[in-house]
Scaffold this motif. Structure first.
Motif, PDB file in Angstrom:
ATOM      1  N   VAL A 239      25.652  25.588  -1.255  1.00  0.00           N
ATOM      2  CA  VAL A 239      26.072  26.969  -1.462  1.00  0.00           C
ATOM      3  C   VAL A 239      27.017  27.353  -0.328  1.00  0.00           C
ATOM      4  CG1 VAL A 239      25.313  29.364  -1.694  1.00  0.00           C
ATOM      5  CG2 VAL A 239      23.895  27.494  -2.600  1.00  0.00           C
ATOM      6  N   GLU A 240      28.155  27.934  -0.686  1.00  0.00           N
ATOM      7  CA  GLU A 240      29.133  28.355   0.306  1.00  0.00           C
ATOM      8  C   GLU A 240      29.261  29.873   0.262  1.00  0.00           C
ATOM      9  OE1 GLU A 240      32.657  26.161  -0.638  1.00  0.00           O
ATOM     10  OE2 GLU A 240      31.921  24.315   0.306  1.00  0.00           O
ATOM     11  N   GLU A 241      29.018  30.504   1.396  1.00  0.00           N
ATOM     12  CA  GLU A 241      29.072  31.960   1.498  1.00  0.00           C
ATOM     13  C   GLU A 241      29.746  32.348   2.803  1.00  0.00           C
ATOM     14  OE1 GLU A 241      24.929  32.756   1.384  1.00  0.00           O
ATOM     15  OE2 GLU A 241      24.822  32.915  -0.808  1.00  0.00           O
ATOM     16  N   ASP A 242      30.801  33.168   2.704  1.00  0.00           N
ATOM     17  CA  ASP A 242      31.508  33.665   3.892  1.00  0.00           C
ATOM     18  C   ASP A 242      31.954  32.529   4.796  1.00  0.00           C
ATOM     19  OD1 ASP A 242      31.002  36.308   3.034  1.00  0.00           O
ATOM     20  OD2 ASP A 242      29.024  36.275   3.993  1.00  0.00           O
ATOM     21  N   GLY A 243      32.423  31.437   4.150  1.00  0.00           N
ATOM     22  CA  GLY A 243      32.929  30.308   4.917  1.00  0.00           C
ATOM     23  C   GLY A 243      31.875  29.420   5.524  1.00  0.00           C
ATOM     24  N   ARG A 244      30.607  29.687   5.227  1.00  0.00           N
ATOM     25  CA  ARG A 244      29.524  28.876   5.763  1.00  0.00           C
ATOM     26  C   ARG A 244      28.849  28.092   4.636  1.00  0.00           C
ATOM     27  NH1 ARG A 244      25.725  32.360   9.605  1.00  0.00           N
ATOM     28  NH2 ARG A 244      25.043  30.240  10.106  1.00  0.00           N
ATOM     29  N   GLN A 245      28.312  26.930   4.988  1.00  0.00           N
ATOM     30  CA  GLN A 245      27.649  26.068   4.018  1.00  0.00           C
ATOM     31  C   GLN A 245      26.153  26.025   4.302  1.00  0.00           C
ATOM     32  OE1 GLN A 245      29.567  22.229   4.422  1.00  0.00           O
ATOM     33  NE2 GLN A 245      31.298  22.825   3.142  1.00  0.00           N
ATOM     34  N   ARG A 246      25.361  26.054   3.238  1.00  0.00           N
ATOM     35  CA  ARG A 246      23.926  25.839   3.345  1.00  0.00           C
ATOM     36  C   ARG A 246      23.475  25.077   2.105  1.00  0.00           C
ATOM     37  NH1 ARG A 246      20.672  29.767   0.518  1.00  0.00           N
ATOM     38  NH2 ARG A 246      21.987  31.347  -0.508  1.00  0.00           N
ATOM     39  N   TYR A 247      22.266  24.539   2.145  1.00  0.00           N
ATOM     40  CA  TYR A 247      21.775  23.793   0.992  1.00  0.00           C
ATOM     41  C   TYR A 247      20.458  24.358   0.494  1.00  0.00           C
ATOM     42  CZ  TYR A 247      17.967  21.254   3.338  1.00  0.00           C
ATOM     43  OH  TYR A 247      16.795  20.920   3.973  1.00  0.00           O
ATOM     44  N   LEU A 248      20.181  24.102  -0.785  1.00  0.00           N
ATOM     45  CA  LEU A 248      18.899  24.408  -1.400  1.00  0.00           C
ATOM     46  C   LEU A 248      18.391  23.133  -2.058  1.00  0.00           C
ATOM     47  CD1 LEU A 248      19.805  27.784  -3.177  1.00  0.00           C
ATOM     48  CD2 LEU A 248      18.488  27.524  -1.070  1.00  0.00           C
ATOM     49  N   VAL A 249      17.104  22.855  -1.926  1.00  0.00           N
ATOM     50  CA  VAL A 249      16.513  21.667  -2.556  1.00  0.00           C
ATOM     51  C   VAL A 249      16.508  21.844  -4.074  1.00  0.00           C
ATOM     52  CG1 VAL A 249      14.425  20.272  -2.807  1.00  0.00           C
ATOM     53  CG2 VAL A 249      15.062  21.189  -0.552  1.00  0.00           C
ATOM     54  N   ASN A 250      16.959  20.809  -4.775  1.00  0.00           N
ATOM     55  CA  ASN A 250      16.893  20.819  -6.243  1.00  0.00           C
ATOM     56  C   ASN A 250      15.689  20.007  -6.704  1.00  0.00           C
ATOM     57  OD1 ASN A 250      17.352  20.931  -8.975  1.00  0.00           O
ATOM     58  ND2 ASN A 250      19.132  19.582  -8.965  1.00  0.00           N
ATOM     59  N   GLU A 251      15.721  18.683  -6.520  1.00  0.00           N
ATOM     60  CA  GLU A 251      14.621  17.832  -6.983  1.00  0.00           C
ATOM     61  C   GLU A 251      14.426  16.667  -6.025  1.00  0.00           C
ATOM     62  OE1 GLU A 251      15.317  16.618 -11.011  1.00  0.00           O
ATOM     63  OE2 GLU A 251      14.930  18.603 -11.836  1.00  0.00           O
ATOM     64  N   LEU A 252      13.284  15.982  -6.166  1.00  0.00           N
ATOM     65  CA  LEU A 252      12.973  14.779  -5.408  1.00  0.00           C
ATOM     66  C   LEU A 252      12.777  13.614  -6.358  1.00  0.00           C
ATOM     67  CD1 LEU A 252      10.246  16.099  -2.907  1.00  0.00           C
ATOM     68  CD2 LEU A 252      12.722  15.998  -2.545  1.00  0.00           C
ATOM     69  N   ALA A 253      13.103  12.412  -5.883  1.00  0.00           N
ATOM     70  CA  ALA A 253      12.783  11.179  -6.615  1.00  0.00           C
ATOM     71  C   ALA A 253      12.293  10.166  -5.594  1.00  0.00           C
ATOM     72  CB  ALA A 253      14.003  10.647  -7.364  1.00  0.00           C
ATOM     73  N   MET A 254      11.131   9.559  -5.832  1.00  0.00           N
ATOM     74  CA  MET A 254      10.558   8.590  -4.886  1.00  0.00           C
ATOM     75  C   MET A 254      10.679   7.189  -5.444  1.00  0.00           C
ATOM     76  SD  MET A 254       7.338  10.559  -3.212  1.00  0.00           S
ATOM     77  CE  MET A 254       7.506  12.272  -2.730  1.00  0.00           C
ATOM     78  N   ARG A 255      11.901   6.706  -5.400  1.00  0.00           N
ATOM     79  CA  ARG A 255      12.248   5.386  -5.938  1.00  0.00           C
ATOM     80  C   ARG A 255      13.738   5.192  -5.705  1.00  0.00           C
ATOM     81  NH1 ARG A 255      15.082   7.221 -10.261  1.00  0.00           N
ATOM     82  NH2 ARG A 255      14.319   9.142 -11.240  1.00  0.00           N
ATOM     83  N   PRO A 256      14.252   3.972  -5.885  1.00  0.00           N
ATOM     84  CA  PRO A 256      15.706   3.827  -5.912  1.00  0.00           C
ATOM     85  C   PRO A 256      16.292   4.757  -6.976  1.00  0.00           C
ATOM     86  CG  PRO A 256      14.676   1.691  -5.705  1.00  0.00           C
ATOM     87  CD  PRO A 256      13.562   2.670  -5.959  1.00  0.00           C
ATOM     88  N   HIS A 257      17.449   5.343  -6.677  1.00  0.00           N
ATOM     89  CA  HIS A 257      17.946   6.468  -7.462  1.00  0.00           C
ATOM     90  C   HIS A 257      19.449   6.342  -7.682  1.00  0.00           C
ATOM     91  CE1 HIS A 257      18.871  10.887  -8.027  1.00  0.00           C
ATOM     92  NE2 HIS A 257      17.815  10.765  -8.793  1.00  0.00           N
ATOM     93  N   ASN A 258      19.915   6.933  -8.789  1.00  0.00           N
ATOM     94  CA  ASN A 258      21.349   6.900  -9.111  1.00  0.00           C
ATOM     95  C   ASN A 258      22.237   7.258  -7.926  1.00  0.00           C
ATOM     96  OD1 ASN A 258      22.301   7.847 -12.499  1.00  0.00           O
ATOM     97  ND2 ASN A 258      21.445   5.975 -11.701  1.00  0.00           N
TER      98      ASN A 258
END
Length: 366
Positions: A239-258
């Motif tokens: 998420v980019e707001e006022d020139g700053r970047q932050r993140y939000l967790v979407n999902e987890l996968a506990m294995r080799p992943h795409n």
């Protein structure tokens, strides 16, 4: 994909496969066909191996707990894996740990959904807590009534989330061993098509270095708090707001992943080798990138059933492209392989990898 690493280390692999034509059966000689949802089948398989691990998260949690109670080395363990199996459990734990979640709620009725949507703003995203993947089990609801039919049949309710106005999607992979050693790969940028991961670029272009360092530290802390063994992917919204970047967790996968497939050709140690090292409690491998940029593009089922027939064009057109096919039967939209390209110019790498994937899918013919 783990078989070459196992062969190099002289490690015996066995697989419990859902059918005789499962792609893992083609690569692993010691194969048992059976139902991973049946306790006795899984128990009999586990009795023949030293460590049990997974290539998906759908083995029932109760079965895994039973195996652990009987002394089987299950890696990752049931207490960790449930956070990739159940999105409601995952969201609650992210809040507890203090990692950034989208606004969310468990909803069991239309009225619950209406109250949530009115609070966070419409539309909202509805997800089934268990069993959804590649865009399945997800709905964007513009009003509460959109979820009425689904809520009637959803035992235990659904996960409702705010629809995040993200700028990009990101992912990071971490490996962790039972001894507590951890290692992360660079944060990647991903792109989804119809809910399916289609592309990954490593490292994520234009990502604030401070945020990249925070993500790496956060995913290590998360893997440690959850007692993860093996490799884990954390998918995120940027998420980019006022020139700053932050993140939000979407999902987890506990294995080799795409999102970690690029590591096969772009990293010192691939996610597949690392997962094997981790579950066997061997020292983890170096995860640094070997090239300034690596690109992965998924091959989805398209016009051609005989993917082998496309090799001549793809390999002659670009001898440096790396092709990884899964031996799956072709169905429209099904992930049947991926291609990797490594080098310096991200735009050029994307063009090359997209051309190869498009040719396999039949959307380009030259």
């Amino acid at each position: 994909m783990m078989a070459p690493a196992a062969e190099a280390l002289g490690v015996r692999l066995a697989v419990l496969a859902e059918s005789e034509d499962a792609c893992a059966v083609q690569a692993i000689a010691e194969s048992t066909v059976g139902d991973y949802k049946d306790l006795e089948t899984v128990r009999a398989f586990a009795a023949e191996v030293d460590v049990v691990t997974f290539d998906h998260e759908h083995v029932p949690t109760e079965i895994l707990r039973t195996l652990e109670a009987e002394g089987v080395a299950v890696r990752p363990g049931a207490a960790a894996l449930v956070h990739a199996q159940d999105k409601l459990v995952m969201r609650a734990r992210m809040d507890e740990i203090g990692l950034p979640n989208p606004q969310w709620a468990q909803v069991t009725s239309v009225e619950d959904l209406r109250q949530f949507g009115d609070r966070v703003g419409w539309p909202v995203v509805l997800k089934t807590p268990r069993g959804g993947y590649d865009g399945k089990g997800v709905m964007v609801a513009s009003r509460a009534e959109d979820g009425a039919e689904w809520l009637e049949t959803a035992t235990g309710g659904l996960l409702a989330e705010e629809k995040v106005p993200f700028a990009r999607e990101l992912a990071v992979m971490v490996g962790r061993s039972p001894m507590g050693q951890t290692a992360t790969w660079p944060v990647v940028q991903t792109w989804q098509r119809d809910g399916i991961c289609k592309e990954a670029i490593a490292p994520a272009p234009g990502l604030d270095p401070g945020l990249a360092a925070k993500i790496a530290a956060d995913v290590i802390s998360l893997a440690t708090r959850l007692d993860v063994t093996g490799v884990m992917a954390m998918e995120m919204f940027l998420v980019e707001e006022d020139g700053r970047q932050r993140y939000l967790v979407n999902e987890l996968a506990m294995r080799p992943h795409n999102t970690g497939h690029w590591t096969q050709d772009g990293s010192v140690t691939s996610q597949f080798e690392q997962h094997l090292r981790a579950v066997l409690d061997l020292p983890l491998g170096e995860t640094s990138a070997q090239f300034p940029a690596s690109v992965m593009v998924n091959v989805l089922g398209g016009e051609y059933e005989d993917l082998y027939g496309a090799y001549r064009h793809v390999m002659a057109h670009d001898p440096a492209i790396k092709v990884h096919m899964y031996g799956k039967s072709v169905r429209p939209g099904r992930k049947v392989g991926h291609v990797n390209a490594v080098g310096e110019d991200v735009d050029a790498l994307l063009e090359r990898a997209r051309h190869a994937a498009d040719y396999f899918e039949g959307t380009v013919t030259s």
